[in-house]
Write a protein that holds these residues in place. Structure first.
Motif, PDB file in Angstrom:
ATOM      1  N   VAL A 196       4.340   5.313   2.674  1.00  0.00           N
ATOM      2  CA  VAL A 196       4.055   5.332   1.085  1.00  0.00           C
ATOM      3  C   VAL A 196       3.961   4.101   0.491  1.00  0.00           C
ATOM      4  N   PRO A 197       3.043   3.684   0.018  1.00  0.00           N
ATOM      5  CA  PRO A 197       3.077   2.204  -0.717  1.00  0.00           C
ATOM      6  C   PRO A 197       4.133   1.873  -1.422  1.00  0.00           C
ATOM      7  N   GLY A 198       4.857   0.643  -1.370  1.00  0.00           N
ATOM      8  CA  GLY A 198       5.951   0.369  -2.133  1.00  0.00           C
ATOM      9  C   GLY A 198       7.189   0.508  -1.450  1.00  0.00           C
ATOM     10  N   THR A 199       7.157   1.215  -0.291  1.00  0.00           N
ATOM     11  CA  THR A 199       8.481   1.408   0.535  1.00  0.00           C
ATOM     12  C   THR A 199       8.692   0.519   1.589  1.00  0.00           C
ATOM     13  N   GLU A 200      10.006   0.270   1.791  1.00  0.00           N
ATOM     14  CA  GLU A 200      10.224  -0.844   2.810  1.00  0.00           C
ATOM     15  C   GLU A 200       9.492  -0.399   4.104  1.00  0.00           C
ATOM     16  N   TRP A 201       9.268   0.754   4.498  1.00  0.00           N
ATOM     17  CA  TRP A 201       8.554   0.669   5.842  1.00  0.00           C
ATOM     18  C   TRP A 201       7.045   0.516   5.786  1.00  0.00           C
ATOM     19  N   ALA A 202       6.523   0.958   4.563  1.00  0.00           N
ATOM     20  CA  ALA A 202       5.083   0.545   4.399  1.00  0.00           C
ATOM     21  C   ALA A 202       5.191  -1.025   4.463  1.00  0.00           C
ATOM     22  N   ALA A 203       6.051  -1.768   3.822  1.00  0.00           N
ATOM     23  CA  ALA A 203       5.962  -3.104   3.891  1.00  0.00           C
ATOM     24  C   ALA A 203       5.895  -3.841   5.347  1.00  0.00           C
ATOM     25  N   TYR A 204       6.774  -3.239   6.011  1.00  0.00           N
ATOM     26  CA  TYR A 204       7.026  -3.415   7.646  1.00  0.00           C
ATOM     27  C   TYR A 204       5.623  -3.383   8.292  1.00  0.00           C
ATOM     28  N   TYR A 205       4.865  -2.199   8.091  1.00  0.00           N
ATOM     29  CA  TYR A 205       3.731  -1.862   8.805  1.00  0.00           C
ATOM     30  C   TYR A 205       2.593  -2.787   8.339  1.00  0.00           C
ATOM     31  N   ASP A 206       2.657  -3.040   7.050  1.00  0.00           N
ATOM     32  CA  ASP A 206       1.556  -3.940   6.428  1.00  0.00           C
ATOM     33  C   ASP A 206       1.567  -5.288   7.339  1.00  0.00           C
ATOM     34  N   ASP A 207       2.783  -5.864   7.498  1.00  0.00           N
ATOM     35  CA  ASP A 207       2.920  -7.215   8.144  1.00  0.00           C
ATOM     36  C   ASP A 207       2.610  -6.849   9.653  1.00  0.00           C
ATOM     37  N   LEU A 208       3.063  -5.943  10.153  1.00  0.00           N
ATOM     38  CA  LEU A 208       2.642  -5.718  11.641  1.00  0.00           C
ATOM     39  C   LEU A 208       1.086  -5.766  11.677  1.00  0.00           C
ATOM     40  N   VAL A 209       0.244  -5.170  10.855  1.00  0.00           N
ATOM     41  CA  VAL A 209      -1.085  -4.890  11.010  1.00  0.00           C
ATOM     42  C   VAL A 209      -1.627  -6.235  10.596  1.00  0.00           C
ATOM     43  N   ALA A 210      -1.264  -6.981   9.532  1.00  0.00           N
ATOM     44  CA  ALA A 210      -1.687  -8.190   9.377  1.00  0.00           C
ATOM     45  C   ALA A 210      -1.665  -9.201  10.458  1.00  0.00           C
ATOM     46  N   GLU A 211      -0.387  -9.291  11.139  1.00  0.00           N
ATOM     47  CA  GLU A 211      -0.076 -10.238  11.842  1.00  0.00           C
ATOM     48  C   GLU A 211      -1.009  -9.873  13.389  1.00  0.00           C
ATOM     49  N   PHE A 212      -0.886  -8.748  13.743  1.00  0.00           N
ATOM     50  CA  PHE A 212      -1.586  -8.354  15.061  1.00  0.00           C
ATOM     51  C   PHE A 212      -3.003  -7.677  15.251  1.00  0.00           C
ATOM     52  N   GLY A 213      -3.553  -7.506  13.976  1.00  0.00           N
ATOM     53  CA  GLY A 213      -4.850  -7.022  13.958  1.00  0.00           C
ATOM     54  C   GLY A 213      -4.997  -5.310  14.248  1.00  0.00           C
ATOM     55  N   LEU A 214      -3.850  -4.816  14.097  1.00  0.00           N
ATOM     56  CA  LEU A 214      -3.757  -3.423  14.438  1.00  0.00           C
ATOM     57  C   LEU A 214      -4.464  -2.592  13.468  1.00  0.00           C
ATOM     58  N   THR A 215      -4.704  -1.162  13.778  1.00  0.00           N
ATOM     59  CA  THR A 215      -5.318  -0.170  12.965  1.00  0.00           C
ATOM     60  C   THR A 215      -4.250   0.956  12.792  1.00  0.00           C
ATOM     61  N   VAL A 216      -3.548   0.817  11.771  1.00  0.00           N
ATOM     62  CA  VAL A 216      -2.493   2.024  11.290  1.00  0.00           C
ATOM     63  C   VAL A 216      -3.003   2.833  10.224  1.00  0.00           C
ATOM     64  N   GLU A 217      -3.235   3.941  10.442  1.00  0.00           N
ATOM     65  CA  GLU A 217      -3.881   4.992   9.372  1.00  0.00           C
ATOM     66  C   GLU A 217      -2.842   5.926   8.915  1.00  0.00           C
ATOM     67  N   ALA A 218      -2.684   6.062   7.456  1.00  0.00           N
ATOM     68  CA  ALA A 218      -1.697   7.139   7.176  1.00  0.00           C
ATOM     69  C   ALA A 218      -2.477   8.231   6.171  1.00  0.00           C
ATOM     70  N   THR A 219      -3.641   8.425   6.820  1.00  0.00           N
ATOM     71  CA  THR A 219      -4.686   9.407   6.032  1.00  0.00           C
ATOM     72  C   THR A 219      -3.922  10.645   6.270  1.00  0.00           C
ATOM     73  N   GLY A 220      -4.476  11.718   5.549  1.00  0.00           N
ATOM     74  CA  GLY A 220      -3.900  13.176   5.466  1.00  0.00           C
ATOM     75  C   GLY A 220      -2.743  13.465   5.180  1.00  0.00           C
ATOM     76  N   PRO A 221      -2.388  14.666   4.912  1.00  0.00           N
ATOM     77  CA  PRO A 221      -0.968  15.322   4.278  1.00  0.00           C
ATOM     78  C   PRO A 221       0.023  15.144   5.445  1.00  0.00           C
ATOM     79  N   ASN A 222       1.294  14.745   5.067  1.00  0.00           N
ATOM     80  CA  ASN A 222       2.501  14.560   5.983  1.00  0.00           C
ATOM     81  C   ASN A 222       3.093  16.017   6.116  1.00  0.00           C
ATOM     82  N   PHE A 223       2.670  16.821   7.374  1.00  0.00           N
ATOM     83  CA  PHE A 223       3.306  18.162   7.227  1.00  0.00           C
ATOM     84  C   PHE A 223       4.607  17.938   8.386  1.00  0.00           C
ATOM     85  N   GLY A 224       5.257  16.813   8.368  1.00  0.00           N
ATOM     86  CA  GLY A 224       6.365  16.421   9.313  1.00  0.00           C
ATOM     87  C   GLY A 224       5.924  16.027  10.770  1.00  0.00           C
TER      88      GLY A 224
END
Length: 311
Positions: A196-224
């Motif tokens: 979820v944008p704005g959360t601390e874990w979103a900030a973490y993965y944003d930086d991971l993606v930016a630094e290492f050129g990864l593709t992290v997708e959060a599309t679709g509903p979260n069913f657990g």
């Protein structure tokens, strides 16, 4: 209704004399008489019949006595519920199967006499607000997200660096690898619904993606987690990240693989947060336990975002 007046009524009823009630309560007999009179006016009944030998309860007094005793018992329980050390220590963790929950289970095993109330709040901002309001005593979070300092009233200490692992299904291209580098993950789709944008874990993965050129997708509903594991097992094109200490169980025929990530190993930094003026004695015990049982941080060959507060 004034509790001192109720206490005086019960003492007088038990003693049968205002003088003895006054001695028990360390007040004057006149004070006892005034309190009883005020209570009778408030209730608009006569509670005692005064005699040469003392004071005898009237029928109304007899009817009121058990309720008066219960009022005093309720008041005593109310005070005891917030007396230092008497209420459970309330701690926020991100999820029931997370490494944070594992830390609290270990603390409970080491200190089974300390009552705990473990809750799960949504994000760091909500947790900090709950710390300030006194709703919780402590929270495990990654700190601090850029642009959102904790404030002088909130203290934190880094307690655990949890390595991320790659989780794949049996048909994924990397399923047979003994380890993978972050560079090898470039071009592979990492699916992580629930970011979820704005959360601390979103900030973490944003930086991971930016630094290492990864593709992290959060599309679709979260069913657990169950739905996530089912999808990863059945879809060769997707993998996900999972904390090394996250406890998840899946069917044996899923064939899922946990693969260490190296060069560098991304670690998720868990910190304990608390309000500096929180007096709960078990909070100090929790902090001492974590200090004695958790390992070092920022080890060689690991990565965390630059905004993460050091130990």
């Amino acid at each position: 209704m004034d509790l001192d007046t109720i206490r005086t009524f019960v003492a007088a009823a038990d003693a049968g004399q205002f003088q003895e009630a006054a001695a028990e309560l360390a007040v004057t007999q006149q004070a006892v008489s005034k309190r009883i009179a005020a209570l009778e006016r408030n209730l608009d009944v006569q509670l005692f019949t005064r005699t040469a030998h003392g004071a005898r309860l009237t029928i109304d007094g007899q009817a009121f006595l058990p309720h008066a005793r219960e009022l005093l018992r309720v008041a005593e329980r109310a005070v005891a519920s917030v007396r230092a050390g008497s209420r459970p220590l309330r701690v926020d963790v991100l999820a029931s199967r997370s490494a944070q929950a594992g830390l609290m289970r270990a603390f409970h095993r080491a200190h089974p006499d300390i009552e705990l109330d473990v809750v799960m709040l949504f994000d760091g901002e909500t947790a900090v607000a709950a710390l300030r309001s006194g709703t919780i005593d402590a929270s495990f979070r990654a700190v601090t997200v850029p642009g959102r300092p904790l404030g002088a009233d909130i203290a934190s200490v880094r307690v655990l660096d949890e390595a991320l692992q790659l989780l794949t299904g049996p048909a994924h291209a990397l399923a047979g690898a003994r380890s993978v580098t972050l560079a090898q993950l470039a071009g592979h789709r990492i699916w992580m619904p629930g970011i979820v944008p704005g959360t601390e874990w979103a900030a973490y993965y944003d930086d991971l993606v930016a630094e290492f050129g990864l593709t992290v997708e959060a599309t679709g509903p979260n069913f657990g987690s169950d739905a996530l594991l089912d999808t990863i097992a059945d879809t060769p094109a997707l993998a996900t990240f999972m904390g090394e200490q996250t406890r998840l169980v899946w069917p044996a025929d899923h064939g899922l693989r946990r693969i260490p990530i190296i060069d560098p190993t991304p670690v998720y930094p868990h910190s304990l947060l608390w309000r500096r003026d929180n007096p709960h004695p078990a909070l100090a015990t929790l902090r001492a336990h974590l200090s004695a049982t958790t390992t070092g941080h920022d080890a060689d060959g690991t990565w965390t975002p630059r905004w993460v507060t050091p130990r």
